[in-house]
Design a protein around this motif. Structure first.
Motif, PDB file in Angstrom:
ATOM      1  N   GLU A 118       0.806  -1.211   0.000  1.00  0.00           N
ATOM      2  CA  GLU A 118       0.000   0.000   0.000  1.00  0.00           C
ATOM      3  C   GLU A 118       0.843   1.267   0.000  1.00  0.00           C
ATOM      4  O   GLU A 118       0.301   2.370   0.060  1.00  0.00           O
ATOM      5  CB  GLU A 118      -0.929  -0.009   1.218  1.00  0.00           C
ATOM      6  CG  GLU A 118      -1.987  -1.119   1.169  1.00  0.00           C
ATOM      7  CD  GLU A 118      -2.772  -1.227   2.458  1.00  0.00           C
ATOM      8  OE1 GLU A 118      -2.357  -0.582   3.467  1.00  0.00           O
ATOM      9  OE2 GLU A 118      -3.785  -1.947   2.469  1.00  0.00           O
ATOM     10  N   GLY A 119       2.168   1.106  -0.048  1.00  0.00           N
ATOM     11  CA  GLY A 119       3.049   2.268  -0.074  1.00  0.00           C
ATOM     12  C   GLY A 119       3.470   2.776   1.284  1.00  0.00           C
ATOM     13  O   GLY A 119       4.203   3.769   1.383  1.00  0.00           O
ATOM     14  N   GLU A 143       0.775  -6.010  -7.091  1.00  0.00           N
ATOM     15  CA  GLU A 143       1.097  -4.740  -6.430  1.00  0.00           C
ATOM     16  C   GLU A 143       2.605  -4.561  -6.240  1.00  0.00           C
ATOM     17  O   GLU A 143       3.119  -3.440  -6.314  1.00  0.00           O
ATOM     18  CB  GLU A 143       0.375  -4.618  -5.085  1.00  0.00           C
ATOM     19  CG  GLU A 143       0.612  -5.767  -4.114  1.00  0.00           C
ATOM     20  CD  GLU A 143      -0.428  -6.865  -4.260  1.00  0.00           C
ATOM     21  OE1 GLU A 143      -0.607  -7.628  -3.289  1.00  0.00           O
ATOM     22  OE2 GLU A 143      -1.043  -6.975  -5.335  1.00  0.00           O
ATOM     23  N   ILE A 187       4.014  -3.653  -9.737  1.00  0.00           N
ATOM     24  CA  ILE A 187       3.734  -2.245 -10.041  1.00  0.00           C
ATOM     25  C   ILE A 187       4.682  -1.331  -9.266  1.00  0.00           C
ATOM     26  O   ILE A 187       5.218  -0.353  -9.800  1.00  0.00           O
ATOM     27  CB  ILE A 187       2.263  -1.914  -9.693  1.00  0.00           C
ATOM     28  CG1 ILE A 187       1.339  -2.403 -10.804  1.00  0.00           C
ATOM     29  CG2 ILE A 187       2.074  -0.426  -9.482  1.00  0.00           C
ATOM     30  CD1 ILE A 187       1.277  -1.506 -12.009  1.00  0.00           C
ATOM     31  N   ARG A 188       4.894  -1.654  -7.982  1.00  0.00           N
ATOM     32  CA  ARG A 188       5.777  -0.827  -7.162  1.00  0.00           C
ATOM     33  C   ARG A 188       7.194  -0.819  -7.707  1.00  0.00           C
ATOM     34  O   ARG A 188       7.846   0.229  -7.776  1.00  0.00           O
ATOM     35  CB  ARG A 188       5.781  -1.332  -5.707  1.00  0.00           C
ATOM     36  CG  ARG A 188       6.619  -0.474  -4.773  1.00  0.00           C
ATOM     37  CD  ARG A 188       6.745  -1.126  -3.406  1.00  0.00           C
ATOM     38  NE  ARG A 188       7.383  -2.416  -3.494  1.00  0.00           N
ATOM     39  CZ  ARG A 188       8.686  -2.603  -3.654  1.00  0.00           C
ATOM     40  NH1 ARG A 188       9.496  -1.577  -3.759  1.00  0.00           N
ATOM     41  NH2 ARG A 188       9.179  -3.823  -3.699  1.00  0.00           N
ATOM     42  N   LEU A 220       7.189   1.412 -10.817  1.00  0.00           N
ATOM     43  CA  LEU A 220       7.110   2.829 -10.490  1.00  0.00           C
ATOM     44  C   LEU A 220       8.426   3.336  -9.908  1.00  0.00           C
ATOM     45  O   LEU A 220       8.857   4.465 -10.185  1.00  0.00           O
ATOM     46  CB  LEU A 220       5.965   3.077  -9.512  1.00  0.00           C
ATOM     47  CG  LEU A 220       4.553   2.874 -10.078  1.00  0.00           C
ATOM     48  CD1 LEU A 220       3.516   3.016  -8.967  1.00  0.00           C
ATOM     49  CD2 LEU A 220       4.263   3.848 -11.206  1.00  0.00           C
ATOM     50  N   ASP A 221       9.075   2.491  -9.120  1.00  0.00           N
ATOM     51  CA  ASP A 221      10.374   2.856  -8.573  1.00  0.00           C
ATOM     52  C   ASP A 221      11.389   3.058  -9.698  1.00  0.00           C
ATOM     53  O   ASP A 221      12.160   4.016  -9.691  1.00  0.00           O
ATOM     54  CB  ASP A 221      10.847   1.773  -7.597  1.00  0.00           C
ATOM     55  CG  ASP A 221      12.183   2.115  -6.960  1.00  0.00           C
ATOM     56  OD1 ASP A 221      12.261   3.130  -6.263  1.00  0.00           O
ATOM     57  OD2 ASP A 221      13.158   1.369  -7.173  1.00  0.00           O
ATOM     58  N   ILE A 255       3.871   6.849  -4.099  1.00  0.00           N
ATOM     59  CA  ILE A 255       3.173   5.709  -4.691  1.00  0.00           C
ATOM     60  C   ILE A 255       1.839   5.525  -3.987  1.00  0.00           C
ATOM     61  O   ILE A 255       1.786   5.410  -2.766  1.00  0.00           O
ATOM     62  CB  ILE A 255       4.024   4.423  -4.576  1.00  0.00           C
ATOM     63  CG1 ILE A 255       5.328   4.582  -5.373  1.00  0.00           C
ATOM     64  CG2 ILE A 255       3.246   3.214  -5.079  1.00  0.00           C
ATOM     65  CD1 ILE A 255       6.264   3.390  -5.270  1.00  0.00           C
ATOM     66  N   PRO A 256       0.711   5.513  -4.723  1.00  0.00           N
ATOM     67  CA  PRO A 256      -0.608   5.374  -4.088  1.00  0.00           C
ATOM     68  C   PRO A 256      -0.740   4.044  -3.360  1.00  0.00           C
ATOM     69  O   PRO A 256       0.014   3.101  -3.592  1.00  0.00           O
ATOM     70  CB  PRO A 256      -1.583   5.457  -5.275  1.00  0.00           C
ATOM     71  CG  PRO A 256      -0.803   6.059  -6.398  1.00  0.00           C
ATOM     72  CD  PRO A 256       0.624   5.656  -6.183  1.00  0.00           C
ATOM     73  N   LEU A 269      -3.971  -0.870  -5.619  1.00  0.00           N
ATOM     74  CA  LEU A 269      -3.427  -1.381  -6.870  1.00  0.00           C
ATOM     75  C   LEU A 269      -3.995  -0.618  -8.064  1.00  0.00           C
ATOM     76  O   LEU A 269      -3.269  -0.306  -9.008  1.00  0.00           O
ATOM     77  CB  LEU A 269      -3.735  -2.873  -7.002  1.00  0.00           C
ATOM     78  CG  LEU A 269      -3.287  -3.551  -8.305  1.00  0.00           C
ATOM     79  CD1 LEU A 269      -1.776  -3.427  -8.487  1.00  0.00           C
ATOM     80  CD2 LEU A 269      -3.705  -5.015  -8.309  1.00  0.00           C
ATOM     81  N   GLN A 306      -2.212   2.659  -8.345  1.00  0.00           N
ATOM     82  CA  GLN A 306      -0.837   2.446  -8.798  1.00  0.00           C
ATOM     83  C   GLN A 306      -0.800   2.175 -10.298  1.00  0.00           C
ATOM     84  O   GLN A 306       0.051   2.714 -11.017  1.00  0.00           O
ATOM     85  CB  GLN A 306      -0.214   1.278  -8.033  1.00  0.00           C
ATOM     86  CG  GLN A 306       0.012   1.546  -6.559  1.00  0.00           C
ATOM     87  CD  GLN A 306       0.376   0.279  -5.795  1.00  0.00           C
ATOM     88  OE1 GLN A 306       0.459  -0.802  -6.368  1.00  0.00           O
ATOM     89  NE2 GLN A 306       0.572   0.409  -4.492  1.00  0.00           N
ATOM     90  N   TYR A 341       1.005   4.332 -13.231  1.00  0.00           N
ATOM     91  CA  TYR A 341       1.925   3.651 -14.153  1.00  0.00           C
ATOM     92  C   TYR A 341       1.548   3.949 -15.612  1.00  0.00           C
ATOM     93  O   TYR A 341       2.408   4.297 -16.430  1.00  0.00           O
ATOM     94  CB  TYR A 341       1.856   2.153 -13.856  1.00  0.00           C
ATOM     95  CG  TYR A 341       2.574   1.240 -14.818  1.00  0.00           C
ATOM     96  CD1 TYR A 341       3.952   1.076 -14.766  1.00  0.00           C
ATOM     97  CD2 TYR A 341       1.858   0.502 -15.762  1.00  0.00           C
ATOM     98  CE1 TYR A 341       4.610   0.209 -15.626  1.00  0.00           C
ATOM     99  CE2 TYR A 341       2.501  -0.374 -16.620  1.00  0.00           C
ATOM    100  CZ  TYR A 341       3.879  -0.514 -16.551  1.00  0.00           C
ATOM    101  OH  TYR A 341       4.520  -1.373 -17.408  1.00  0.00           O
TER     102      TYR A 341
END
Length: 520
Positions: free
Chosen positions: A128-129, A367, A370-371, A374-375, A384-385, A388, A391, A395
């Protein structure tokens, strides 16, 4: 009811097996008696038969009176744990079940249950960030360990469970160190990572974290030296090269990849600009191409035909490279093709191993994928939201009007891939999987590419590139036998070729005979 009986019970197995009623530690008796309790606690509410408990305590050396002794242990444990039983009350903790017993212990009353709950919550927070909160929870979870699990207990069950729990702790420790590195605590974790990597020289994840922490601390030479040590160990002990992720990091460090720049300290994270407002990072994450790549010309022509003419703006394409079995060469082909066409995607390349069929069973959830993406695209962790869907939306926004190549390796299923698909034309997505991924084909316009074993000519060329054409020509029958025994699978051929190449004086006939004797 006995007043003492109303006090809560707590149990520990992550160290010496212990029990408390309130604040008072209970006397659990001999090591064998403690082992019976541990065996029941580790079943987590499931019954264990008398035969299973006898095997847990004594293995194949059970005495003639083992069953009688075991029932005595259970009776003594009940008296210690359930003083109210002397007043005729029903058993509450050690309960008879069919031909055996079970332990009724709430998860929050067992240190292992508390540990696992904290780890699961940390995983959720990270997805969840909420990375700092996840890090704090992982530190707290690991602080609950008192040492070696089931310390001092004999028997085969104790040995097996010690190994399992030690692996569980080490995996969690790796995750905690990963989170610490993500938060910019590079210097703080180097000493611990160095010690762990020395204790576990075959764990590539530890080496990768150590390399990243050293590099982000300005110690590039030491990061490369850590890679060389791990590679040397893997080659010497297992005859294999480091995995794609470790090789990729090594190459990025050599190239001084800007995306490896240390993250901002936690206290500065909120002051960073939103990545959407500026221009995102230009990642270059493709693993190294295989210098000895051979064959697959028909498949390469088929994939090339999917692309628009050079110079035209490409539309989003999804390739599902499937083979129906491991070792068919899906990743090798995908990486080779990606390198051939990378120049057509000037905004960079993303690579993610989704671990869909990883031997450890640790499939990467969407998730996390995606993280990671995004990183790589330059999004600070605090930006980062949490959900999912949010996110995935961010993206897609970052990929709008960009021409990027995205390689999603070893996908488990369609749902693992779909959040990583761009929402507008311009990008190429290559997916490899052992599954059919019919959802991508039916709903997302994916073009399937089914891989078969190499042709006999390709398999021969494959071996010639690695072993030498002259050596194959000198033993044609053995060469044919090796190719047949390896079923023309690239991975099997590569393993055999590596063995032959490292033993140049070893006749191929002997290799073929060994394959024959072991049924391939």
């Amino acid at each position: 009811m006995n007043a003492a009986y109303e006090e809560p019970l707590r149990f520990a197995v992550l160290g010496p097996v212990r029990a408390w009623r309130g604040e008072r530690e209970l006397d659990l008796g001999s090591p064998q008696q403690r082992l019976v309790l541990a065996a029941l606690l580790l079943r987590r509410g499931r019954p264990a038969t008398v035969a299973e408990l006898v095997d847990a305590v004594w293995g194949d050396r059970a005495p003639p009176a083992a069953v009688s002794v075991l029932r005595t242990y259970a009776s003594r444990l009940r008296k210690v744990l359930e003083p109210g039983r002397d007043a005729g009350e029903s058993p509450q903790v050690i309960v008879s079940a069919a031909d055996g017993y079970l332990a009724r212990v709430p998860e929050h009353s067992l240190d292992l249950g508390v540990f696992e709950q904290r780890v699961a919550e940390a995983k959720k927070l990270r997805a969840e960030g909420e990375v700092p909160a996840a890090a704090e929870l992982l530190h707290t979870a690991l602080d609950g360990w008192e040492g070696t699990p089931l310390a001092g207990l004999p028997g085969p069950l104790a040995e097996t469970e010690r190994s399992r729990l030690a692996e569980e702790r080490l995996t969690t420790l790796e995750t905690r160190l990963d989170v610490d590195v993500q938060l910019g605590r590079h210097n703080a974790v180097i000493a611990g990572l160095t010690a762990l990597a020395g204790e576990h020289p075959l764990r590539e994840r530890l080496c990768r974290l150590l390399m990243l922490a050293l590099y982000r601390s300005g110690r590039q030479a030491e990061a490369l030296a850590a890679y060389r040590r791990t590679r040397s160990t893997l080659v010497a002990e297992l005859g294999i090269e480091p995995g794609a992720s470790l090789q990729e990091l090594h190459d990025r460090i050599l190239a001084a990849d800007a995306s490896l720049t240390p993250s901002a300290p936690e206290e500065e994270a909120d002051t960073q600009e939103s990545p959407v407002a500026g221009y995102p990072a230009r990642p270059a994450q493709l693993p190294a191409d295989l210098a000895a790549f051979t064959g697959r010309q028909a498949e390469l022509e088929q994939t090339q035909a999917l692309l628009s003419d050079e110079g035209e703006r490409p539309s989003t394409v999804v390739i599902s490279a499937i083979g129906g079995m491991a070792g068919i060469g899906k990743t090798t082909l995908a990486v080779h093709w990606a390198h051939r066409i990378a120049h057509r995607y000037p905004d960079g390349q993303l690579y993610i191993n989704l671990r869909g069929f990883d031997p450890t069973g640790t499939v990467m959830p969407p998730e996390e994928a995606i993280r990671v993406s995004l990183d790589a695209l330059g999004v600070p962790p605090r930006r980062i939201p949490g959900s999912l869907d949010a996110q995935a939306a961010l993206y897609r926004s970052l990929l709008t009007n960009r021409r990027m190549l995205i390689l999603l390796d070893n996908a488990r299923d369609t749902e693992q891939v779909r959040p990583l698909l761009p929402g507008s034309p311009g990008c190429l997505v290559i997916v490899t999987s052992r599954s059919q991924l019919t959802g991508l084909i039916a709903n997302d316009g994916a073009h399937p590419l089914a891989l078969s074993p190499l042709t006999p000519a390709e398999a021969h060329g494959f071996l010639a590139r690695r072993v030498g054409a002259a050596r194959l020509a000198a033993e044609p029958e053995a060469t044919h036998e090796i190719i047949a025994r390896c079923a023309r699978l690239p991975l099997a051929l590569a393993v055999v070729a590596a063995h032959a190449a490292t033993h140049p004086g070893f006749p191929l006939d002997a290799v073929a005979k060994k394959l024959h004797d072991s049924q391939g």
